[in-house]
Enzyme design. Sequence first.
Site, PDB file in Angstrom:
ATOM      1  N   LEU A 111      34.773   5.319 151.202  1.00 18.93           N
ATOM      2  CA  LEU A 111      34.757   3.891 151.579  1.00 18.93           C
ATOM      3  C   LEU A 111      34.833   3.650 153.081  1.00 18.93           C
ATOM      4  O   LEU A 111      35.087   2.530 153.524  1.00 18.93           O
ATOM      5  CB  LEU A 111      35.911   3.167 150.864  1.00 18.93           C
ATOM      6  N   LYS A 112      34.653   4.686 153.881  1.00 17.73           N
ATOM      7  CA  LYS A 112      34.664   4.494 155.341  1.00 17.73           C
ATOM      8  C   LYS A 112      33.252   4.710 155.896  1.00 17.73           C
ATOM      9  O   LYS A 112      32.445   5.463 155.303  1.00 17.73           O
ATOM     10  CB  LYS A 112      35.616   5.511 155.997  1.00 17.73           C
ATOM     11  N   LEU A 113      32.987   4.116 157.058  1.00 19.77           N
ATOM     12  CA  LEU A 113      31.669   4.277 157.682  1.00 19.77           C
ATOM     13  C   LEU A 113      31.526   5.687 158.231  1.00 19.77           C
ATOM     14  O   LEU A 113      32.384   6.170 158.971  1.00 19.77           O
ATOM     15  CB  LEU A 113      31.517   3.252 158.822  1.00 19.77           C
ATOM     16  N   ILE A 114      30.476   6.384 157.862  1.00 18.52           N
ATOM     17  CA  ILE A 114      30.210   7.729 158.382  1.00 18.52           C
ATOM     18  C   ILE A 114      29.765   7.586 159.834  1.00 18.52           C
ATOM     19  O   ILE A 114      28.859   6.812 160.141  1.00 18.52           O
ATOM     20  CB  ILE A 114      29.114   8.433 157.564  1.00 18.52           C
ATOM     21  N   GLY A 153      37.316  10.137 142.186  1.00 23.85           N
ATOM     22  CA  GLY A 153      36.468  11.312 142.324  1.00 23.85           C
ATOM     23  C   GLY A 153      35.751  11.766 141.068  1.00 23.85           C
ATOM     24  O   GLY A 153      35.460  12.956 140.911  1.00 23.85           O
ATOM     25  N   SER A 154      35.419  10.861 140.138  1.00 17.75           N
ATOM     26  CA  SER A 154      34.729  11.292 138.909  1.00 17.75           C
ATOM     27  C   SER A 154      33.320  11.798 139.211  1.00 17.75           C
ATOM     28  O   SER A 154      32.857  12.752 138.588  1.00 17.75           O
ATOM     29  CB  SER A 154      34.679  10.153 137.890  1.00 17.75           C
ATOM     30  N   HIS A 182      25.620   4.444 145.304  1.00 22.71           N
ATOM     31  CA  HIS A 182      26.117   3.066 145.338  1.00 22.71           C
ATOM     32  C   HIS A 182      25.933   2.477 143.939  1.00 22.71           C
ATOM     33  O   HIS A 182      24.893   2.724 143.292  1.00 22.71           O
ATOM     34  CB  HIS A 182      25.346   2.254 146.386  1.00 22.71           C
ATOM     35  N   ASN A 236      24.410   9.245 149.549  1.00 18.79           N
ATOM     36  CA  ASN A 236      25.478   8.362 149.071  1.00 18.79           C
ATOM     37  C   ASN A 236      25.056   7.782 147.736  1.00 18.79           C
ATOM     38  O   ASN A 236      23.859   7.558 147.493  1.00 18.79           O
ATOM     39  CB  ASN A 236      25.725   7.217 150.066  1.00 18.79           C
TER      40      ASN A 236
HETATM   41  N1  LIG Z   1      27.066   5.325 157.934  1.00 20.27           N
HETATM   42  C1  LIG Z   1      27.268   5.079 156.607  1.00 20.27           C
HETATM   43  N2  LIG Z   1      28.497   5.243 156.084  1.00 20.27           N
HETATM   44  C2  LIG Z   1      28.701   5.011 154.758  1.00 20.27           C
HETATM   45  C3  LIG Z   1      27.651   4.561 153.935  1.00 20.27           C
HETATM   46  C4  LIG Z   1      26.345   4.396 154.526  1.00 20.27           C
HETATM   47  O1  LIG Z   1      25.369   4.035 153.836  1.00 20.27           O
HETATM   48  N3  LIG Z   1      26.206   4.666 155.861  1.00 20.27           N
HETATM   49  N4  LIG Z   1      27.877   4.273 152.586  1.00 20.27           N
HETATM   50  C5  LIG Z   1      29.277   4.022 152.260  1.00 20.27           C
HETATM   51  C6  LIG Z   1      29.528   3.815 150.806  1.00 20.27           C
HETATM   52  N5  LIG Z   1      29.440   2.386 150.522  1.00 20.27           N
HETATM   53  C7  LIG Z   1      28.483   1.946 149.645  1.00 20.27           C
HETATM   54  O2  LIG Z   1      27.775   2.717 148.988  1.00 20.27           O
HETATM   55  C8  LIG Z   1      30.310   1.466 151.132  1.00 20.27           C
HETATM   56  C9  LIG Z   1      31.639   1.820 151.281  1.00 20.27           C
HETATM   57  C10 LIG Z   1      32.533   0.932 151.879  1.00 20.27           C
HETATM   58  C11 LIG Z   1      32.082  -0.310 152.341  1.00 20.27           C
HETATM   59  C12 LIG Z   1      33.044  -1.234 153.016  1.00 20.27           C
HETATM   60  O3  LIG Z   1      32.770  -2.405 153.174  1.00 20.27           O
HETATM   61  N6  LIG Z   1      34.195  -0.674 153.433  1.00 20.27           N
HETATM   62  C13 LIG Z   1      35.261  -1.501 154.051  1.00 20.27           C
HETATM   63  C14 LIG Z   1      36.557  -0.685 154.126  1.00 20.27           C
HETATM   64  C15 LIG Z   1      37.068  -0.377 152.716  1.00 20.27           C
HETATM   65  C16 LIG Z   1      38.379   0.411 152.764  1.00 20.27           C
HETATM   66  O4  LIG Z   1      38.677   1.017 153.805  1.00 20.27           O
HETATM   67  O5  LIG Z   1      39.057   0.435 151.710  1.00 20.27           O
HETATM   68  C17 LIG Z   1      34.866  -1.887 155.461  1.00 20.27           C
HETATM   69  O6  LIG Z   1      34.161  -1.125 156.148  1.00 20.27           O
HETATM   70  O7  LIG Z   1      35.366  -2.948 155.857  1.00 20.27           O
HETATM   71  C18 LIG Z   1      30.774  -0.684 152.169  1.00 20.27           C
HETATM   72  C19 LIG Z   1      29.877   0.194 151.556  1.00 20.27           C
HETATM   73  C20 LIG Z   1      30.176   5.102 152.809  1.00 20.27           C
HETATM   74  N7  LIG Z   1      29.925   5.223 154.238  1.00 20.27           N
HETATM   75  N1  LIG Z   2      29.823   1.340 147.996  1.00 18.39           N
HETATM   76  C1  LIG Z   2      30.437   2.561 147.574  1.00 18.39           C
HETATM   77  C2  LIG Z   2      30.906   2.450 146.149  1.00 18.39           C
HETATM   78  O1  LIG Z   2      31.236   1.365 145.690  1.00 18.39           O
HETATM   79  N2  LIG Z   2      30.915   3.589 145.469  1.00 18.39           N
HETATM   80  C3  LIG Z   2      31.301   3.595 144.087  1.00 18.39           C
HETATM   81  O2  LIG Z   2      32.668   3.973 143.988  1.00 18.39           O
HETATM   82  C4  LIG Z   2      32.853   4.564 142.691  1.00 18.39           C
HETATM   83  C5  LIG Z   2      33.574   5.863 142.899  1.00 18.39           C
HETATM   84  O3  LIG Z   2      33.937   6.368 141.646  1.00 18.39           O
HETATM   85  P1  LIG Z   2      34.480   7.889 141.553  1.00 18.39           P
HETATM   86  O4  LIG Z   2      35.511   8.045 142.651  1.00 18.39           O
HETATM   87  O5  LIG Z   2      35.052   7.975 140.177  1.00 18.39           O
HETATM   88  O6  LIG Z   2      33.284   8.793 141.763  1.00 18.39           O
HETATM   89  C6  LIG Z   2      31.455   4.778 142.090  1.00 18.39           C
HETATM   90  O7  LIG Z   2      31.150   3.773 141.154  1.00 18.39           O
HETATM   91  C7  LIG Z   2      30.554   4.656 143.295  1.00 18.39           C
HETATM   92  O8  LIG Z   2      29.248   4.193 142.983  1.00 18.39           O
END
Ligand SMILES: Nc1nc2c(c(=O)[nH]1)N[C@@H](CN(C=O)c1ccc(C(=O)N[C@@H](CCC(=O)O)C(=O)O)cc1)CN2
Ligand SMILES: NCC(=O)N[C@@H]1O[C@H](COP(=O)([O-])[O-])[C@@H](O)[C@H]1O
Length: 300
Positions: free
Chosen positions: A175-178, A97-98, A194, A192
């Site tokens: 890290l979950k799909l919204i 959460g930084s 990335h 978001n």
């Molecule tokens: N509907 C959306 N949900 C999320 C988005 C988005 O753009 N649309 N962004 C992600 C954040 N993200 C990249 O920026 C991202 C996060 C996680 C994954 C991923 O592959 N997750 C794994 C599960 C990982 C885990 O549970 O530890 C997976 O789905 O298999 C890809 C991209 C946040 N949500």
């Molecule tokens: N695809 C999503 C993803 O990789 N997000 C990345 O997770 C880290 C979270 O750091 P934080 O918890 O210290 O903010 C950040 O580097 C962010 O860009």
Amino acid sequence: MEAQRLLSGFCSTSPIPNAKTQFFVKYSSPSSSTTSFAQSHKWVSFKARPLSTKLIKCTNTTHTETAEVVVSSDSYSQDSIGGILRKKLAVFVSGGGSNFRSIHEACLNGSILGDVVVLVASKQGCGGADYARDKSLPVIVFPKTKLEPDGISPADLVATLRGLEVDFVLLAGYLKLIPVELIQAYPISILNIHPSLLPAFGGKGNYGMKVHKAVIASGARYSGPTIHFVDEHYDTGRILAQRVVLVLAKDTAEELAARVLREEHALYVEVTKALCEERIIWREDGVPIIRSKENPAEYS
Ligand SMILES: Nc1nc2c(c(=O)[nH]1)N[C@@H](CN(C=O)c1ccc(C(=O)N[C@@H](CCC(=O)O)C(=O)O)cc1)CN2
Ligand SMILES: NCC(=O)N[C@@H]1O[C@H](COP(=O)([O-])[O-])[C@@H](O)[C@H]1O
């Protein structure tokens, strides 16, 4: 049930006045209820100076809880700049959460015309959730999984954010799909961050250190954070802002990650500031751009 109680002002008999009034709530529950709001003593605070306290009893079919409500004047949500009201933010995290911390600190020091009113975490015990509890911010676990049985449903998540009058949702290492329910409830209001220059190195499976390892392995000489609007797929929403970071010849993934993260913190605060000051404009081709605060004729 807790999400509903949060919405309904904790109880039908709640003395809590209208939504403009801020309040602290301390729960003491005899039962070890399975939710994040009802276990032992928890302060759910929405900031402001207490004016009075009230005890309310919440009963349902299984048990009775008492909540001490501290009703306070709402001197924050009336803040505005040039008629632009202070915004209410929900931040979503899964890890340390930084980015969340840098946004929260910028809200507290006045850089951002907004307040973080709730933290949503995919893991109850992650660093971001610990920080939120330490700052007396309410923490919601989403989604509900076998590992996180206290998580709430998409419908309860939308209802709770609506009940808290959230204006914008900021994903910060979530890290979950919204779910589509939230995207439909908050159209072009979810951002978001990335850790790569999208569309490169984005999509399912591309998160955290995996991204930086892939960037280095590709031979790319540049990387950097991207902030984009969220749609129903991973990392395909409209790009709003990016910063370029050099990839050095002998970089490790950890060294690159640290360099990118520093730029993330600055970029997310800058973008959230523009978001709360209503300086995001949509170009005719659908690309969002940011109007400069210093020179309104300039955009980025
Ligand atoms: N509907 C959306 N949900 C999320 C988005 C988005 O753009 N649309 N962004 C992600 C954040 N993200 C990249 O920026 C991202 C996060 C996680 C994954 C991923 O592959 N997750 C794994 C599960 C990982 C885990 O549970 O530890 C997976 O789905 O298999 C890809 C991209 C946040 N949500
Ligand atoms: N695809 C999503 C993803 O990789 N997000 C990345 O997770 C880290 C979270 O750091 P934080 O918890 O210290 O903010 C950040 O580097 C962010 O860009």
